[in-house]
Design a protein around this motif. Structure first.
Motif, PDB file in Angstrom:
ATOM      1  N   GLU A  88       0.833  -1.210   0.000  1.00 37.94           N
ATOM      2  CA  GLU A  88       0.000   0.000   0.000  1.00 37.94           C
ATOM      3  C   GLU A  88       0.869   1.262   0.000  1.00 37.94           C
ATOM      4  O   GLU A  88       0.613   2.203  -0.752  1.00 37.94           O
ATOM      5  CB  GLU A  88      -0.922  -0.005   1.212  1.00 37.94           C
ATOM      6  N   ALA A  89       1.876   1.277   0.849  1.00 32.61           N
ATOM      7  CA  ALA A  89       2.742   2.452   0.924  1.00 32.61           C
ATOM      8  C   ALA A  89       3.483   2.679  -0.394  1.00 32.61           C
ATOM      9  O   ALA A  89       3.651   3.828  -0.835  1.00 32.61           O
ATOM     10  CB  ALA A  89       3.742   2.291   2.069  1.00 32.61           C
ATOM     11  N   THR A  90       3.920   1.611  -1.033  1.00 32.29           N
ATOM     12  CA  THR A  90       4.612   1.747  -2.321  1.00 32.29           C
ATOM     13  C   THR A  90       3.678   2.312  -3.383  1.00 32.29           C
ATOM     14  O   THR A  90       4.072   3.167  -4.188  1.00 32.29           O
ATOM     15  CB  THR A  90       5.170   0.388  -2.769  1.00 32.29           C
ATOM     16  N   ARG A  91       2.424   1.854  -3.409  1.00 29.52           N
ATOM     17  CA  ARG A  91       1.445   2.389  -4.357  1.00 29.52           C
ATOM     18  C   ARG A  91       1.242   3.874  -4.139  1.00 29.52           C
ATOM     19  O   ARG A  91       1.208   4.670  -5.096  1.00 29.52           O
ATOM     20  CB  ARG A  91       0.110   1.660  -4.212  1.00 29.52           C
ATOM     21  N   PHE A  92       1.079   4.269  -2.879  1.00 26.49           N
ATOM     22  CA  PHE A  92       0.846   5.678  -2.582  1.00 26.49           C
ATOM     23  C   PHE A  92       2.068   6.531  -2.951  1.00 26.49           C
ATOM     24  O   PHE A  92       1.927   7.646  -3.452  1.00 26.49           O
ATOM     25  CB  PHE A  92       0.500   5.864  -1.108  1.00 26.49           C
ATOM     26  N   CYS A  93       3.261   5.994  -2.687  1.00 28.84           N
ATOM     27  CA  CYS A  93       4.480   6.738  -3.045  1.00 28.84           C
ATOM     28  C   CYS A  93       4.615   6.872  -4.557  1.00 28.84           C
ATOM     29  O   CYS A  93       5.034   7.921  -5.063  1.00 28.84           O
ATOM     30  CB  CYS A  93       5.715   6.044  -2.467  1.00 28.84           C
ATOM     31  N   ALA A  94       4.277   5.824  -5.284  1.00 26.91           N
ATOM     32  CA  ALA A  94       4.372   5.885  -6.749  1.00 26.91           C
ATOM     33  C   ALA A  94       3.432   6.938  -7.321  1.00 26.91           C
ATOM     34  O   ALA A  94       3.754   7.611  -8.306  1.00 26.91           O
ATOM     35  CB  ALA A  94       4.068   4.512  -7.350  1.00 26.91           C
ATOM     36  N   SER A  95       2.275   7.102  -6.702  1.00 22.31           N
ATOM     37  CA  SER A  95       1.320   8.091  -7.208  1.00 22.31           C
ATOM     38  C   SER A  95       1.823   9.514  -7.017  1.00 22.31           C
ATOM     39  O   SER A  95       1.363  10.435  -7.699  1.00 22.31           O
ATOM     40  CB  SER A  95      -0.038   7.923  -6.525  1.00 22.31           C
ATOM     41  N   THR A  96       2.780   9.722  -6.096  1.00 25.94           N
ATOM     42  CA  THR A  96       3.313  11.073  -5.909  1.00 25.94           C
ATOM     43  C   THR A  96       4.137  11.540  -7.096  1.00 25.94           C
ATOM     44  O   THR A  96       4.387  12.746  -7.236  1.00 25.94           O
ATOM     45  CB  THR A  96       4.193  11.142  -4.647  1.00 25.94           C
ATOM     46  N   MET A  97       4.558  10.629  -7.981  1.00 28.66           N
ATOM     47  CA  MET A  97       5.337  11.022  -9.154  1.00 28.66           C
ATOM     48  C   MET A  97       4.520  11.824 -10.148  1.00 28.66           C
ATOM     49  O   MET A  97       5.072  12.381 -11.099  1.00 28.66           O
ATOM     50  CB  MET A  97       5.929   9.784  -9.828  1.00 28.66           C
ATOM     51  N   ARG A  98       3.219  11.911  -9.959  1.00 30.89           N
ATOM     52  CA  ARG A  98       2.393  12.779 -10.803  1.00 30.89           C
ATOM     53  C   ARG A  98       2.596  14.248 -10.467  1.00 30.89           C
ATOM     54  O   ARG A  98       2.209  15.120 -11.242  1.00 30.89           O
ATOM     55  CB  ARG A  98       0.906  12.430 -10.635  1.00 30.89           C
ATOM     56  N   GLY A  99       3.185  14.517  -9.315  1.00 31.30           N
ATOM     57  CA  GLY A  99       3.400  15.891  -8.883  1.00 31.30           C
ATOM     58  C   GLY A  99       2.831  16.120  -7.500  1.00 31.30           C
ATOM     59  O   GLY A  99       1.992  15.355  -7.018  1.00 31.30           O
ATOM     60  N   LEU A 100       3.284  17.167  -6.865  1.00 26.91           N
ATOM     61  CA  LEU A 100       2.855  17.476  -5.508  1.00 26.91           C
ATOM     62  C   LEU A 100       1.359  17.791  -5.485  1.00 26.91           C
ATOM     63  O   LEU A 100       0.894  18.721  -6.146  1.00 26.91           O
ATOM     64  CB  LEU A 100       3.651  18.663  -4.972  1.00 26.91           C
ATOM     65  N   GLY A 101       0.604  16.984  -4.742  1.00 25.15           N
ATOM     66  CA  GLY A 101      -0.837  17.174  -4.666  1.00 25.15           C
ATOM     67  C   GLY A 101      -1.597  16.695  -5.883  1.00 25.15           C
ATOM     68  O   GLY A 101      -2.811  16.888  -5.970  1.00 25.15           O
TER      69      GLY A 101
END
Length: 419
Positions: A88-101
């Motif tokens: 779960e944490a890895t998925r959430f971290c990967a989604s941050t690559m779209r940009g801050l917020g």
């Protein structure tokens, strides 16, 4: 896609292709590989962070099992919980690559994962104090991903909420292990771990977000340069056509009034109307074909400037002045069309423009490494170039070769073959 230019760079690249005059000061060269390298660096700094924290927790599990702190059942249950929370944490971290917020917002799922990690850390700390504190790393990385994916208005409240709740759970779980200062110290350290993890992730993603914004600005700059050329063409066409059409209208009205009163003068006015129409047609063709106020050297400079503004490393070899003057506008049109195709239809990183001359004629070659899928048919722009080159006995080729796309135009100077 840049040592990416901000919007003020538009003024530097706004000189349109085909526009007369000196090219504006060159734009700083941009190497797209830097953005790719930076993205890889950011990805490897952000996404594997959950796995790194999980390895530290696994180390505690293994050591606890080795010294008998954990039973086999404990190891199995905690291992499964750790696996789920790490994924779960890895998925959430990967989604941050779209940009801050800008990451995907799964509020309920993120909250559930954080609460599960926090309760797990509290239970382990309360029952296995020797290895319990290291489990604080799981709520820390989940809190960091939640804050980074959150909107600006929620970022600080979520930071205080996650740090405060982690400190409360740690203090509650460790309250019976010593004087009051011990759990308080544990709580402050746990809050500091969460805050530090949030800071590291937010800063890394913020820096990447700045790069994304600058890259978007660079793309807009290139698009504005193309739009500026279209506006220039429209304005020039309006000036020429407006002048001629106004004169034709006046001459036509005069001829109409002279009919019957002075037929000779009426015929003369009608002849002038016909000549004006032919002139307007000729001037329009010159505008469309790029003959007016343009030469090959200007087209090469402006094409290189716009391509480099779009993040495409561009080199020019050969001398434009070695091409015969009658062929300059023709090859200028080839350069314009080739540069436009590179911008619109490819993902090129490099473009090469070469001018070759010999006793048989001149040749201009545009090559780029952004080979794109094709159905085997050429566009209308290249077909138009072929027609224009054919009128002078020349030819145009568009082909893929060794991973590069080549646009080649060749023509002889008019009158040379007869000489």
């Amino acid at each position: 896609m840049t040592d990416v230019m901000r919007c003020e760079a538009v003024a530097d690249i706004a000189t349109p292709i085909g526009h007369a005059g000196r090219v504006s000061s060159p734009v700083a060269e941009f190497d797209p590989k830097r953005v790719r390298r930076l993205r890889r660096y950011t990805w490897w700094s952000v996404v594997p962070m959950a796995s790194f924290y999980a390895i530290l927790v696994i180390t505690g599990l293994v050591n606890g099992f080795a010294d008998g702190t954990y039973a086999a059942a404990d190891l199995l249950v905690l291992g499964l919980v750790l696996l789920v929370l790490t994924v779960e944490a890895t998925r959430f971290c990967a989604s941050t690559m779209r940009g801050l917020g800008q990451g995907r917002h799964h509020g309920a799922e993120q909250a559930a994962a954080f609460i599960a990690a926090l309760l797990t850390a509290g239970c382990v700390l309360a029952t296995k104090p020797e290895y319990g504190f290291i489990w604080v790393l799981l709520p820390a990385i989940l809190a960091a991903s939640i804050v980074t994916n959150a909107t600006v208005s929620l970022r600080w409240p979520l930071t205080f909420a996650t740090c405060g709740s982690t400190a409360f759970v740690v203090a509650t779980a460790s309250w019976r292990y010593g004087p009051p200062m011990v759990p308080i110290r544990f709580a402050l350290i746990a809050a500091a771990v969460v805050a530090f993890t949030i800071f590291v992730l937010v800063v890394a993603v913020w820096f990447w977000d700045v790069v994304l914004e600058l890259d978007r600005a660079r793309s807009v700059s290139a698009e504005l340069a193309i739009a500026q050329e279209r506006l220039r063409f429209a304005a020039e066409l309006h000036d020429v056509q407006g002048h001629h059409l106004q004169a034709i209208a006046l001459k036509g009205e005069l001829a109409e009034r002279l009919v019957g009163a002075d037929d000779g003068a009426a015929r003369a006015q009608a002849a002038e109307v016909a000549e004006l129409a032919r002139t307007a047609l000729r001037d329009t063709r010159e505008i469309v074909h790029g003959y007016r106020r343009s030469d090959l050297a200007t087209e090469l400079d402006n094409a290189r400037e716009i391509l480099e503004a779009a993040g495409i490393a561009t080199t020019v070899s050969g001398h434009a002045r070695s091409v015969a003057p009658p062929l300059q506008p023709l090859f200028g049109a080839l350069v314009r069309e080739g540069a436009t195709n590179v911008l619109r239809h490819s993902r090129a990183l490099h473009c090469e423009m070469s001018i070759l001359t010999d006793e048989h004629g001149s040749e201009v070659v545009l090559r780029n490494d952004g080979v794109y899928a094709s159905d085997g048919t050429s566009g209308s722009g290249i077909d138009g170039l072929r027609e224009r080159f054919a009128t002078l006995g020349g030819q145009v080729r568009a082909e893929h070769r060794d991973g590069w796309f080549e646009l080649v135009g060749r023509a002889e100077e008019p009158g040379r073959s007869e000489a």
